[in-house]
Design an enzyme around this catalytic site. Structure first.
Site, PDB file in Angstrom:
ATOM      1  N   TYR A 299      15.558  47.716  23.780  1.00  0.00           N
ATOM      2  CA  TYR A 299      15.342  46.526  22.968  1.00  0.00           C
ATOM      3  C   TYR A 299      16.630  45.923  22.410  1.00  0.00           C
ATOM      4  O   TYR A 299      16.568  44.966  21.644  1.00  0.00           O
ATOM      5  CB  TYR A 299      14.447  46.859  21.755  1.00  0.00           C
ATOM      6  CG  TYR A 299      13.094  47.433  22.074  1.00  0.00           C
ATOM      7  CD1 TYR A 299      12.201  46.778  22.917  1.00  0.00           C
ATOM      8  CD2 TYR A 299      12.686  48.643  21.509  1.00  0.00           C
ATOM      9  CE1 TYR A 299      10.952  47.302  23.188  1.00  0.00           C
ATOM     10  CE2 TYR A 299      11.436  49.176  21.769  1.00  0.00           C
ATOM     11  CZ  TYR A 299      10.574  48.497  22.614  1.00  0.00           C
ATOM     12  OH  TYR A 299       9.336  49.019  22.873  1.00  0.00           O
ATOM     13  N   CYS A 325      23.928  59.335  32.624  1.00  0.00           N
ATOM     14  CA  CYS A 325      24.635  58.620  33.682  1.00  0.00           C
ATOM     15  C   CYS A 325      24.006  57.245  33.913  1.00  0.00           C
ATOM     16  O   CYS A 325      23.340  56.990  34.914  1.00  0.00           O
ATOM     17  CB  CYS A 325      24.617  59.444  34.970  1.00  0.00           C
ATOM     18  SG  CYS A 325      25.691  58.776  36.253  1.00  0.00           S
ATOM     19  N   GLU A 326      24.158  56.371  32.932  1.00  0.00           N
ATOM     20  CA  GLU A 326      23.690  54.989  32.985  1.00  0.00           C
ATOM     21  C   GLU A 326      24.675  54.125  32.191  1.00  0.00           C
ATOM     22  O   GLU A 326      25.054  54.486  31.068  1.00  0.00           O
ATOM     23  CB  GLU A 326      22.303  54.835  32.359  1.00  0.00           C
ATOM     24  CG  GLU A 326      21.158  55.492  33.105  1.00  0.00           C
ATOM     25  CD  GLU A 326      20.740  54.717  34.336  1.00  0.00           C
ATOM     26  OE1 GLU A 326      21.162  53.543  34.475  1.00  0.00           O
ATOM     27  OE2 GLU A 326      19.994  55.285  35.156  1.00  0.00           O
ATOM     28  N   TYR A 354       9.544  55.851  17.078  1.00  0.00           N
ATOM     29  CA  TYR A 354       9.867  55.515  18.474  1.00  0.00           C
ATOM     30  C   TYR A 354      11.195  56.122  18.903  1.00  0.00           C
ATOM     31  O   TYR A 354      11.924  55.557  19.706  1.00  0.00           O
ATOM     32  CB  TYR A 354       9.864  53.988  18.670  1.00  0.00           C
ATOM     33  CG  TYR A 354       8.563  53.375  18.236  1.00  0.00           C
ATOM     34  CD1 TYR A 354       7.410  53.559  18.977  1.00  0.00           C
ATOM     35  CD2 TYR A 354       8.484  52.653  17.044  1.00  0.00           C
ATOM     36  CE1 TYR A 354       6.203  53.033  18.549  1.00  0.00           C
ATOM     37  CE2 TYR A 354       7.275  52.122  16.608  1.00  0.00           C
ATOM     38  CZ  TYR A 354       6.148  52.323  17.373  1.00  0.00           C
ATOM     39  OH  TYR A 354       4.946  51.805  16.945  1.00  0.00           O
TER      40      TYR A 354
END
Length: 381
Positions: A299, A325-326, A354
């Protein structure tokens, strides 16, 4: 919680961990109960389904609002009777719907097809229906749950068909429900949604209960608007009193807060594991990532981050990067925080809602452990 308490917890239990302040949760519960008198309050437990937190909130006089059979099972294991549980969900199949109804859990039917299924299996019963009255609000398009792009509820244009279906199966529509979105900061938005549902309610003659959903916002950034609960409670009382007078009888009402009860009570505590620089940025690497708290990546959400090891240090602008790994695995971009060094503990604040509930084992990295602090005692939950 004080920085000293956060550091003490990490020295004893390590990092990364989620740490929840039980006293803060109880404080939020008391605030709502005192300002929403004679109103049913249900905790939207998808925000945080830890059984001990569900049990703690229920002990404050709240029912539990669920969106899956798994959440119902958690609530039941926490000792919540079926009569204090509600269920709302879209895109469920016939087997799931029938199973939930047979458990004695109140279902807010989400579509004409669900009404048809209910009528076939339970003709002659009273029903509650979720409506989409095209009023929405929230911090991101993904959490706005009213309007033409929302998948939730029976559309306002289908009310005539809804009544025909109910008549076909001798169902009595005695309850209506709506939910406009998540993390809404202004009373005026909620009141607008309530006014639309109340206006629609006059077209139903057998109502006993109106459910206005949740979405009560909390301030994530310093300077964010804080939802005025006192004003909200007064406005609700005035609206409902006027509606009851015109409708000719007293209608029970309810709200379903989730985030408001738990978000500010939770911190994700992580450790600085790497610091690297390029000509334009400083990256502070930590031993956690988007698999533990996905809100910033999903978000673009803001979470205050504090260097609890050096809270009064000189501020520096850094990007807090996770260990997944992003490229999108960052908790904060170009954020001013107190100068860090390897081994420092950072607290990612307002992570009680959340956070763990949306966590995963992505990259085959394990989820963090959860701990609850009540008084001065901390225990794993």
């Amino acid at each position: 919680m004080q920085n000293s308490e956060l550091l003490k917890a990490t020295k004893k239990f390590g990092t990364p961990i989620y740490l929840y302040d039980g006293e803060k949760i109880k404080e939020q519960c008391r605030e709502l109960k005192s300002n929403f008198l004679n109103i049913d309050l249900y905790y939207a437990c998808k925000a945080n389904t830890n059984p001990e937190i569900v049990k703690l909130i229920a002990s404050q006089g709240f029912g539990i609002e669920t969106v899956s059979p798994g959440e119902i099972a958690i609530a039941r294991r926490a000792g919540i009777p079926a009569s204090k549980i509600t269920f709302t969900c879209s895109s469920i199949d016939e087997q799931e719907l029938v199973s939930v109804v047979k458990q004695g859990v109140k279902v807010h039917l989400d579509s004409l097809y669900q009404v048809e299924i209910f009528g076939k299996h339970f003709p002659g019963r009273e029903i509650s229906v979720r409506l989409n009255l095209w009023v929405g609000g929230g911090h991101h398009s993904h959490v706005i749950t009213g309007g033409p792009d929302s998948k939730f509820g029976v559309d306002v244009s289908q009310i005539k068909q809804l009544k025909e279906l109910a008549q076909k199966y001798n169902l009595k529509i005695t309850e209506l429900q709506q939910h406009i979105g998540s993390n809404v900061p202004r009373v005026s938005i909620f009141i607008k949604g309530m006014q639309v549902l109340l206006k629609t309610a006059f077209t139903f003659s057998e109502l006993k209960h109106l459910h206005f959903g949740g979405g009560f916002g909390i301030p994530y950034k310093i300077g964010d608007e804080k939802l005025n609960i006192v004003k909200f409670g007064k406005e609700v009382k005035k609206l409902i009193s006027n509606f009851n007078r015109k409708y000719g009888k007293k209608i029970q009402i309810s709200f379903e807060p989730g985030r408001y009860l738990v978000a500010e009570a939770g911190s994700l505590l992580v450790k600085v594991t790497d610091i690297k620089k390029n000509p334009t940025k400083t990256f502070v690497g930590v031993n956690s990532g988007m698999n533990h708290l996905v809100r910033p990546a999903m978000y673009d959400s803001h979470h205050e981050i504090i260097n609890v090891s050096n809270p009064n240090g000189k501020k520096e602008k850094v990007t807090i990067a996770g260990n997944i790994c992003e490229s999108g695995d960052v908790f904060a971009k170009n954020r001013l925080i107190a100068k860090t060094k390897i081994g420092d503990v950072l607290a990612i604040k307002n992570a009680g809602a959340y956070g763990y509930a949306m966590s995963s084992d992505y990259n085959s990295r394990l989820k963090p452990k959860e701990f609850l602090m009540l008084g001065k005692k901390i225990r794993r939950v």
